[in-house]
Design an enzyme around this catalytic site. Structure first.
Site, PDB file in Angstrom:
ATOM      1  N   ARG A 220       0.844  -1.113  -0.052  1.00  0.00           N
ATOM      2  CA  ARG A 220      -0.011   0.209   0.070  1.00  0.00           C
ATOM      3  C   ARG A 220       1.115   1.086  -0.118  1.00  0.00           C
ATOM      4  O   ARG A 220       1.967   1.229   0.660  1.00  0.00           O
ATOM      5  CB  ARG A 220      -0.954   0.038   1.261  1.00  0.00           C
ATOM      6  CG  ARG A 220      -1.805   1.132   1.245  1.00  0.00           C
ATOM      7  CD  ARG A 220      -2.745   1.313   2.607  1.00  0.00           C
ATOM      8  NE  ARG A 220      -3.368   2.516   2.701  1.00  0.00           N
ATOM      9  CZ  ARG A 220      -3.736   3.074   3.446  1.00  0.00           C
ATOM     10  NH1 ARG A 220      -3.653   2.665   4.828  1.00  0.00           N
ATOM     11  NH2 ARG A 220      -4.686   4.134   3.646  1.00  0.00           N
ATOM     12  N   HIS A 221       0.326   2.356  -0.822  1.00  0.00           N
ATOM     13  CA  HIS A 221       1.227   3.585  -0.598  1.00  0.00           C
ATOM     14  C   HIS A 221       1.358   4.024   0.633  1.00  0.00           C
ATOM     15  O   HIS A 221       0.558   3.769   1.603  1.00  0.00           O
ATOM     16  CB  HIS A 221       0.603   4.677  -1.604  1.00  0.00           C
ATOM     17  CG  HIS A 221      -0.586   4.935  -1.123  1.00  0.00           C
ATOM     18  ND1 HIS A 221      -0.863   5.817  -0.198  1.00  0.00           N
ATOM     19  CD2 HIS A 221      -2.018   4.545  -1.547  1.00  0.00           C
ATOM     20  CE1 HIS A 221      -2.212   6.042   0.065  1.00  0.00           C
ATOM     21  NE2 HIS A 221      -2.779   5.308  -0.805  1.00  0.00           N
ATOM     22  N   GLY A 222       2.405   5.045   0.730  1.00  0.00           N
ATOM     23  CA  GLY A 222       2.532   5.449   2.347  1.00  0.00           C
ATOM     24  C   GLY A 222       1.377   6.734   2.397  1.00  0.00           C
ATOM     25  O   GLY A 222       0.773   7.078   1.596  1.00  0.00           O
TER      26      GLY A 222
ATOM     27  N   TRP B   8      -3.520  14.120   2.100  1.00  0.00           N
ATOM     28  CA  TRP B   8      -5.059  13.830   2.362  1.00  0.00           C
ATOM     29  C   TRP B   8      -5.049  12.614   3.462  1.00  0.00           C
ATOM     30  O   TRP B   8      -6.237  12.722   4.330  1.00  0.00           O
ATOM     31  CB  TRP B   8      -5.680  13.645   1.068  1.00  0.00           C
ATOM     32  CG  TRP B   8      -6.003  14.598   0.419  1.00  0.00           C
ATOM     33  CD1 TRP B   8      -5.398  15.963   0.438  1.00  0.00           C
ATOM     34  CD2 TRP B   8      -6.856  15.016  -0.728  1.00  0.00           C
ATOM     35  NE1 TRP B   8      -5.983  17.095  -0.415  1.00  0.00           N
ATOM     36  CE2 TRP B   8      -6.770  16.326  -1.451  1.00  0.00           C
ATOM     37  CE3 TRP B   8      -7.742  14.077  -1.584  1.00  0.00           C
ATOM     38  CZ2 TRP B   8      -7.372  16.880  -2.298  1.00  0.00           C
ATOM     39  CZ3 TRP B   8      -8.556  14.571  -2.557  1.00  0.00           C
ATOM     40  CH2 TRP B   8      -8.556  16.003  -3.136  1.00  0.00           C
TER      41      TRP B   8
ATOM     42  N   GLU C 113      -7.258   3.163  -7.084  1.00  0.00           N
ATOM     43  CA  GLU C 113      -8.172   3.011  -5.692  1.00  0.00           C
ATOM     44  C   GLU C 113      -9.606   2.982  -6.368  1.00  0.00           C
ATOM     45  O   GLU C 113      -9.915   3.618  -7.387  1.00  0.00           O
ATOM     46  CB  GLU C 113      -7.928   4.058  -5.060  1.00  0.00           C
ATOM     47  CG  GLU C 113      -8.833   3.959  -3.734  1.00  0.00           C
ATOM     48  CD  GLU C 113      -8.566   2.748  -2.686  1.00  0.00           C
ATOM     49  OE1 GLU C 113      -8.838   1.606  -3.175  1.00  0.00           O
ATOM     50  OE2 GLU C 113      -7.880   2.888  -1.744  1.00  0.00           O
TER      51      GLU C 113
ATOM     52  N   HIS D 182      -3.353   0.594  -3.445  1.00  0.00           N
ATOM     53  CA  HIS D 182      -4.212   1.414  -2.462  1.00  0.00           C
ATOM     54  C   HIS D 182      -4.777   0.677  -1.035  1.00  0.00           C
ATOM     55  O   HIS D 182      -4.839  -0.486  -1.448  1.00  0.00           O
ATOM     56  CB  HIS D 182      -5.115   2.309  -2.886  1.00  0.00           C
ATOM     57  CG  HIS D 182      -4.610   3.161  -4.393  1.00  0.00           C
ATOM     58  ND1 HIS D 182      -4.006   4.297  -3.976  1.00  0.00           N
ATOM     59  CD2 HIS D 182      -4.443   2.679  -5.665  1.00  0.00           C
ATOM     60  CE1 HIS D 182      -3.413   4.796  -5.188  1.00  0.00           C
ATOM     61  NE2 HIS D 182      -3.603   3.790  -6.172  1.00  0.00           N
TER      62      HIS D 182
END
Length: 201
Positions: free
Chosen positions: A16-18, A22, A91, A155
């Site tokens: 998953r992205h860091g 947001w 996502e 995501h």
């Protein structure tokens, strides 16, 4: 709703992205863009420490979401390894909720928010959004195309559905899954193992 099935694709390492700006603001991203924070960059660096021996040993292909936060994560975590961008890894498209904070959604759509406490269900209930059926089908389509052990960078909600499909979970169980950043999810033969960097435990 689609039938929940257990899939048995080749071995997958999912990142998953860091954390993004947001994420930190509790603002719904969906398919809108937001950059990694300093913490998010550190989480991607932790993933780099975890994935490096896997990349060296297995030389797997890498598929990455087209959204910028995933691309930024892949650049840090994979050390410039060649990647393929795959739009199926984007996502869930969260319709009118995209760009709004969770508190704003609760104020403007109180019934939808109250009925959907988990993020997966909330995104998929968004007016003008993608919806769970299409989101699930998109992920299942990518899984069915995998022919060799693969690294996927994407995501949080995407990963919850991915993990749920492989582990044979119901939609409710998918929605309740923890959703960590800075780790690598290793998925094989219907099981999940969470790999973490020893320095961040």
């Amino acid at each position: 709703m689609p039938a929940i099935i257990r899939a048995n694709p080749p071995k997958i390492w999912f990142l998953r992205h860091g954390q993004t700006v947001w994420n930190a603001e509790h603002r719904v991203q969906g398919q809108m863009e937001s950059d990694l924070t300093e913490l998010g960059q550190s989480q991607a660096a932790a993933q780099a420490a975890i994935i490096a021996p896997i990349l060296e040993t297995h030389r797997p292909p890498v598929l990455v979401s087209p959204l910028r936060r995933a691309q930024q994560t892949a650049e840090i975590a994979l050390g410039g390894m060649p990647i393929t961008t795959d739009p199926r890894l984007a996502e869930a498209q969260a319709g009118v909720f995209q760009g709004q904070t969770l508190s704003e959604i609760a104020a403007r759509y109180p019934q939808i928010r109250a009925e959907n406490p988990h993020a997966l269900d909330l995104f998929c209930a968004a007016p003008e959004g993608e919806g769970f059926e299409a989101f699930y089908a998109r992920i299942a389509n990518l899984l069915s195309a995998l022919e060799t052990p693969t690294v996927l960078v994407g995501h949080g909600l995407w990963g919850q559905v991915l993990r749920g499909i492989i582990c044979g979970l119901t939609r409710a169980e998918m929605a309740a899954l923890p959703n960590e950043q800075g780790c690598v999810y290793e998925l094989e033969n219907g099981t999940e193992r969470v790999l973490r960097d020893a320095q961040t435990r």
